[in-house]
Write an enzyme that holds these catalytic residues in place. Structure first.
Site, PDB file in Angstrom:
ATOM      1  N   CYS A 181       0.848  -1.181   0.000  1.00 39.84           N
ATOM      2  CA  CYS A 181       0.000   0.000   0.000  1.00 39.84           C
ATOM      3  C   CYS A 181       0.887   1.235   0.000  1.00 39.84           C
ATOM      4  O   CYS A 181       1.909   1.269   0.674  1.00 39.84           O
ATOM      5  CB  CYS A 181      -0.938   0.097   1.198  1.00 39.84           C
ATOM      6  SG  CYS A 181      -2.138  -1.222   1.283  1.00 39.84           S
ATOM      7  N   ARG A 184       4.052  -0.334  -4.849  1.00 40.01           N
ATOM      8  CA  ARG A 184       3.762  -0.858  -3.513  1.00 40.01           C
ATOM      9  C   ARG A 184       2.433  -1.589  -3.446  1.00 40.01           C
ATOM     10  O   ARG A 184       2.138  -2.282  -2.470  1.00 40.01           O
ATOM     11  CB  ARG A 184       3.753   0.288  -2.496  1.00 40.01           C
ATOM     12  CG  ARG A 184       5.048   1.021  -2.379  1.00 40.01           C
ATOM     13  CD  ARG A 184       4.917   2.162  -1.412  1.00 40.01           C
ATOM     14  NE  ARG A 184       4.701   1.671  -0.062  1.00 40.01           N
ATOM     15  CZ  ARG A 184       5.672   1.431   0.803  1.00 40.01           C
ATOM     16  NH1 ARG A 184       6.915   1.644   0.458  1.00 40.01           N
ATOM     17  NH2 ARG A 184       5.409   0.993   2.009  1.00 40.01           N
ATOM     18  N   TRP A 217      -2.772  -2.683  -1.735  1.00 35.64           N
ATOM     19  CA  TRP A 217      -2.442  -4.104  -1.887  1.00 35.64           C
ATOM     20  C   TRP A 217      -3.283  -4.809  -0.834  1.00 35.64           C
ATOM     21  O   TRP A 217      -3.045  -4.674   0.371  1.00 35.64           O
ATOM     22  CB  TRP A 217      -0.952  -4.328  -1.649  1.00 35.64           C
ATOM     23  CG  TRP A 217      -0.501  -5.726  -1.927  1.00 35.64           C
ATOM     24  CD1 TRP A 217      -0.067  -6.221  -3.120  1.00 35.64           C
ATOM     25  CD2 TRP A 217      -0.424  -6.811  -0.998  1.00 35.64           C
ATOM     26  NE1 TRP A 217       0.271  -7.549  -2.982  1.00 35.64           N
ATOM     27  CE2 TRP A 217       0.062  -7.933  -1.694  1.00 35.64           C
ATOM     28  CE3 TRP A 217      -0.714  -6.956   0.353  1.00 35.64           C
ATOM     29  CZ2 TRP A 217       0.261  -9.183  -1.096  1.00 35.64           C
ATOM     30  CZ3 TRP A 217      -0.524  -8.193   0.962  1.00 35.64           C
ATOM     31  CH2 TRP A 217      -0.042  -9.272   0.233  1.00 35.64           C
ATOM     32  N   ASN A 260      -1.794   2.276   5.689  1.00 34.78           N
ATOM     33  CA  ASN A 260      -0.914   1.210   5.207  1.00 34.78           C
ATOM     34  C   ASN A 260      -0.547   0.375   6.424  1.00 34.78           C
ATOM     35  O   ASN A 260      -0.054   0.913   7.409  1.00 34.78           O
ATOM     36  CB  ASN A 260       0.341   1.825   4.569  1.00 34.78           C
ATOM     37  CG  ASN A 260       1.428   0.798   4.303  1.00 34.78           C
ATOM     38  OD1 ASN A 260       1.139  -0.387   4.144  1.00 34.78           O
ATOM     39  ND2 ASN A 260       2.663   1.244   4.240  1.00 34.78           N
ATOM     40  N   GLY A 261      -0.800  -0.934   6.360  1.00 29.98           N
ATOM     41  CA  GLY A 261      -0.466  -1.806   7.490  1.00 29.98           C
ATOM     42  C   GLY A 261      -1.585  -2.787   7.756  1.00 29.98           C
ATOM     43  O   GLY A 261      -2.460  -2.998   6.907  1.00 29.98           O
ATOM     44  N   GLU A 273      17.906 -17.580  -7.309  1.00 26.37           N
ATOM     45  CA  GLU A 273      17.497 -16.222  -7.668  1.00 26.37           C
ATOM     46  C   GLU A 273      16.931 -16.196  -9.095  1.00 26.37           C
ATOM     47  O   GLU A 273      15.919 -15.543  -9.352  1.00 26.37           O
ATOM     48  CB  GLU A 273      18.695 -15.273  -7.502  1.00 26.37           C
ATOM     49  CG  GLU A 273      18.482 -13.834  -7.919  1.00 26.37           C
ATOM     50  CD  GLU A 273      17.342 -13.130  -7.196  1.00 26.37           C
ATOM     51  OE1 GLU A 273      16.776 -13.671  -6.240  1.00 26.37           O
ATOM     52  OE2 GLU A 273      16.997 -12.021  -7.631  1.00 26.37           O
ATOM     53  N   LYS A 306      13.120 -15.049 -10.056  1.00 25.98           N
ATOM     54  CA  LYS A 306      12.842 -13.965 -11.007  1.00 25.98           C
ATOM     55  C   LYS A 306      11.829 -14.434 -12.053  1.00 25.98           C
ATOM     56  O   LYS A 306      10.885 -13.736 -12.374  1.00 25.98           O
ATOM     57  CB  LYS A 306      14.112 -13.508 -11.747  1.00 25.98           C
ATOM     58  CG  LYS A 306      15.133 -12.718 -10.986  1.00 25.98           C
ATOM     59  CD  LYS A 306      14.728 -11.297 -10.661  1.00 25.98           C
ATOM     60  CE  LYS A 306      13.972 -11.233  -9.374  1.00 25.98           C
ATOM     61  NZ  LYS A 306      14.715 -11.061  -8.157  1.00 25.98           N
ATOM     62  N   GLU A 314       8.210 -14.950 -10.537  1.00 26.15           N
ATOM     63  CA  GLU A 314       7.443 -13.796 -10.080  1.00 26.15           C
ATOM     64  C   GLU A 314       6.991 -12.886 -11.208  1.00 26.15           C
ATOM     65  O   GLU A 314       5.950 -12.268 -11.102  1.00 26.15           O
ATOM     66  CB  GLU A 314       8.188 -13.015  -8.997  1.00 26.15           C
ATOM     67  CG  GLU A 314       9.460 -12.364  -9.460  1.00 26.15           C
ATOM     68  CD  GLU A 314      10.186 -11.650  -8.328  1.00 26.15           C
ATOM     69  OE1 GLU A 314       9.543 -11.181  -7.387  1.00 26.15           O
ATOM     70  OE2 GLU A 314      11.418 -11.555  -8.406  1.00 26.15           O
ATOM     71  N   HIS A 358      18.584 -36.463  -6.750  1.00 23.70           N
ATOM     72  CA  HIS A 358      17.800 -36.935  -5.606  1.00 23.70           C
ATOM     73  C   HIS A 358      16.322 -36.582  -5.748  1.00 23.70           C
ATOM     74  O   HIS A 358      15.609 -36.500  -4.746  1.00 23.70           O
ATOM     75  CB  HIS A 358      18.384 -36.355  -4.314  1.00 23.70           C
ATOM     76  CG  HIS A 358      19.817 -36.728  -4.123  1.00 23.70           C
ATOM     77  ND1 HIS A 358      20.214 -37.963  -3.683  1.00 23.70           N
ATOM     78  CD2 HIS A 358      20.959 -36.046  -4.384  1.00 23.70           C
ATOM     79  CE1 HIS A 358      21.535 -38.018  -3.652  1.00 23.70           C
ATOM     80  NE2 HIS A 358      22.013 -36.864  -4.074  1.00 23.70           N
ATOM     81  N   LYS A 393       6.074  -4.319  -3.743  1.00 26.33           N
ATOM     82  CA  LYS A 393       7.514  -4.127  -3.565  1.00 26.33           C
ATOM     83  C   LYS A 393       7.946  -4.246  -2.106  1.00 26.33           C
ATOM     84  O   LYS A 393       8.902  -4.933  -1.795  1.00 26.33           O
ATOM     85  CB  LYS A 393       7.897  -2.757  -4.129  1.00 26.33           C
ATOM     86  CG  LYS A 393       9.389  -2.470  -4.103  1.00 26.33           C
ATOM     87  CD  LYS A 393      10.106  -3.228  -5.187  1.00 26.33           C
ATOM     88  CE  LYS A 393      11.586  -2.995  -5.178  1.00 26.33           C
ATOM     89  NZ  LYS A 393      12.295  -4.125  -5.798  1.00 26.33           N
TER      90      LYS A 393
HETATM   91  C1  F6R Z   1      12.004 -10.626  -5.433  1.00 21.49           C
HETATM   92  C2  F6R Z   1      11.759  -9.612  -4.440  1.00 21.49           C
HETATM   93  C3  F6R Z   1      11.369 -10.046  -3.074  1.00 21.49           C
HETATM   94  C4  F6R Z   1      12.152  -9.227  -2.035  1.00 21.49           C
HETATM   95  C5  F6R Z   1      11.658  -9.561  -0.623  1.00 21.49           C
HETATM   96  C6  F6R Z   1      12.476  -8.851   0.428  1.00 21.49           C
HETATM   97  O1  F6R Z   1      12.367 -10.064  -6.646  1.00 21.49           O
HETATM   98  O2  F6R Z   1      11.849  -8.459  -4.697  1.00 21.49           O
HETATM   99  O3  F6R Z   1      11.555 -11.404  -2.883  1.00 21.49           O
HETATM  100  O4  F6R Z   1      13.504  -9.525  -2.170  1.00 21.49           O
HETATM  101  O5  F6R Z   1      10.323  -9.207  -0.506  1.00 21.49           O
HETATM  102  O6  F6R Z   1      12.382  -7.474   0.271  1.00 21.49           O
HETATM  103  P1  F6R Z   1      13.413  -6.495   0.961  1.00 21.49           P
HETATM  104  O7  F6R Z   1      14.735  -6.754   0.361  1.00 21.49           O
HETATM  105  O8  F6R Z   1      12.895  -5.137   0.673  1.00 21.49           O
HETATM  106  O9  F6R Z   1      13.405  -6.830   2.427  1.00 21.49           O
END
Ligand code: F6R
Length: 611
Positions: free
Chosen positions: A2, A27, A73, A99-100, A484, A488, A491, A507, A606
């Protein structure tokens, strides 16, 4: 999660708030709304993006120099027009954005219903504004006091802004656990979840702390604790540039941020590394180097991509500094009664510095007597302020929801920390530190070369864009890179993908391999190269398709793999900084070809400021 934006001053509020909401849309983007004061307190809100809200506003008279806006969100209540913020109070004289998460909203709501309140939405947030109005009416007090008393009853996390129909130059804000920044202009104030909506108007900001309430009225800002103790607002000057939060000609923020990595790693190193003297200078940890170097163990807490950076750091810290390291998902750590001994060192890694689980894990560690440090990107963020000390990654604002440049900056900072500790512990010779430092200095250049593969990876992406599953394999330093790469792809393109240590394939995951299965193998030259070559053969024997990331000049793997992407050679410890680049491109191009919204993938936000 949010985004909130508010404005009060002498300009038109609506354009400032709408622009701000667009900047904060990363966000949350399932609905958006705005409240303006134009004789009446008018609330406009709409399911969908900020652009959908703009259509609702089209043709309306929005003349107001005060307003609050929100991009949502969803947590409580599905995304729809009614559940969107702002929420009115019962009389419609007050409006609130939040927000929260309010954890005790059900009991508060029950109590308010028993007192005659009725609710329009399914949200926890609407309860707050009813509670505030109820307190104001029954205590005949100011709105500021009512907000303060209301927040004392609330359990959970919040950043809120409240406006009042009868107070055309007043905004009241409060925070606990969710971020809130106040921009201080000339006779005007901006409030937002982060500085991005503010920076084009002013770089003077005040970060509100937990349990603080800000009352802005008639051009004055007053901050008090929730116990009514006056605080002197600390005005900081931000160094953020406007262009760093704009797309700068790229189609997506994610692509821009991938291409920024040569620069961002360079920024992260600047002034911190002196190869000639085998010296690492990390200002933030200046007084803490010995504490870290003398720790019996280091625990790293993080989530998502930052957790992957933590995993790389585990390998680096143990190899270079010879300190035992445990890497924990923050969400697991905080709920499993972990053993933390006095003097343990806990590092939190977080791009946003606001991730709720990481923040809570740190709070727990602090309570148990650990020294707590942060590796954050966002200056002034909650984690940065909670920790004893830390190192900023200086990657610049990361706006694409999928983390890219933050990951490489985190790994860079963690490598610097490992080198600093290695020197203090004498676990590496000065010669070895000099050599690794020189190599680290050359990484931005090597990343720039890896970035030149974009067009070639775009072609490979076209071949596999319709795949249903992907497997990513790597060993040693490239294992976290495999995780990673898989994250990527999942998501942003919604293709199922798994990352595995290459040797683990036998395994279980090997059962998945057939001619339909693309397998991305990170097979750069290091001590496990021959073993990875064997793993490639095992995949080929089962007709899997191999996309291999190899060291430039590799003569063997091209004869086995279906596609080969070369990256420049570097020390194995530093290879993740280079080998992750092709995987970022692969996920990006596949997502674009599948028509996915790369910067705002479904269901994601985010900053995950709720647990
Ligand atoms: C993946 C991504 C998330 C963040 C995770 C932690 O691309 O962006 O997995 O890495 O939500 O976020 P931060 O680093 O802001 O604590």
């Amino acid at each position: 999660m949010c985004g909130i934006v508010a404005y009060v001053g002498d300009k038109q509020a609506a354009p400032i708030i709408i622009k701000g909401l667009k900047r904060l849309e990363y966000r949350g983007y399932d609905s958006a709304g705005i409240a303006l004061l134009n004789g009446k307190l008018n609330v406009y809100k709409k399911q969908g993006k900020v652009a959908d809200l703009e259509q609702v506003l089209d043709g309306k008279t929005l003349n107001s120099t005060i307003g609050i806006g929100h991009t949502r969100w969803a947590t409580h209540g599905e995304p729809n027009d009614v559940n969107a913020h702002p929420h009115y109070s019962g009389s419609k004289n007050l409006a609130l954005i939040h927000n929260g998460i309010i954890e005790n909203y059900e009991s508060l709501k029950k109590e308010l219903i028993s007192r005659g309140h009725t609710f329009d939405s399914d949200t926890d947030s609407e309860v707050l504004i009813h509670l505030i109005e109820d307190i104001r009416d029954n205590n005949d007090c100011t709105l500021g006091r009512a907000v303060r008393l209301a927040m004392q009853q609330v359990i959970g996390a919040y950043a809120i802004v409240v406006m009042d129909k009868d107070a055309p130059s007043q905004l009241i804000a409060a925070r606990k656990g969710s971020p809130l920044v106040i921009g201080v202009g000339k006779g005007e104030f901006f409030l937002a979840s982060d500085a991005t909506p503010i920076i084009e108007y002013t770089n003077e900001v005040v970060y509100l702390d937990d349990y603080e309430i800000a009352v802005i009225n008639e051009g004055e800002l007053e901050v008090k604790s929730h116990k009514d103790v006056p605080k002197t607002p600390y005005i900081q000057t931000l160094e953020m540039e406007l262009e760093s939060i704009e797309k700068g000609g790229y189609e997506h923020f994610m692509l821009k941020e991938i291409f920024e990595q040569s620069r961002s790693i360079g920024d992260c190193l600047r002034g911190r590394i002196y190869p000639k003297d085998a010296l690492i200078k990390l200002g933030g940890l200046r007084k803490h180097g010995n504490t870290i170097a003398n720790a019996n163990r280091i625990i790293i807490v993080a989530c998502g991509t930052s957790w992957h950076a933590g995993l790389v750091a585990e390998y680096i810290f143990e190899e270079l500094a010879r300190i035992p390291v445990e890497v924990e998902y923050a969400s697991e750590f905080r709920y499993r009664n972990p053993i933390i001994n006095e003097g343990d060192v806990v590092f939190a890694i977080s791009q946003s510095g606001e991730t709720a689980d990481t923040l809570a894990a740190l709070e727990l560690a602090k309570k148990k007597g650990a020294h707590i440090y942060g590796v954050c990107n966002v200056v002034g963020s909650s984690i940065a302020r909670l920790t004893d000390a830390g190192v900023y990654t200086h990657a610049g604002p990361e706006i694409g929801v999928a983390s890219t440049k933050a990951f490489t900056a985190q790994v860079t900072v963690l490598t610097l920390i490992a080198l600093m500790i290695a020197k203090k512990r004498n676990s590496l010779s000065d010669e070895a530190i000099k050599e690794l430092s020189r190599e680290l200095e050359s990484v931005p250049e090597k990343v720039a070369i890896a970035l030149e593969n974009a067009a070639e990876i775009e072609k490979i992406s076209a071949v596999y864009k319709d795949a249903k599953n992907f497997l990513y394999l790597g060993r040693g330093y490239n294992f976290p890179v495999a995780l990673e790469g898989a994250l990527k792809l999942k998501e942003i393109s919604y293709i199922h993908a798994e990352g595995y240590p290459a040797a683990e394939m036998k395994h279980g995951p090997i059962a998945l391999i057939d001619e339909e299965m693309p397998v991305v193998v990170i097979a750069t030259r290091d001590s496990s190269y021959d073993k990875v070559v064997s793993n490639i053969q095992e995949v080929k024997a089962r007709k899997g398709k191999i996309i291999a990331v190899v060291t430039k000049g590799d003569a063997l793997i091209p004869s086995m793999a279906d596609h080969v992407i070369e990256v420049p050679d570097t020390h194995p410890v530093l290879m993740p900084l280079v080998s992750v680049i092709p995987l970022q491109f692969l996920s990006y191009y596949i997502a674009v070809m599948r028509g996915c919204n790369v910067d705002q993938p479904r269901n994601l936000a985010k900053s995950v400021t709720v647990e």
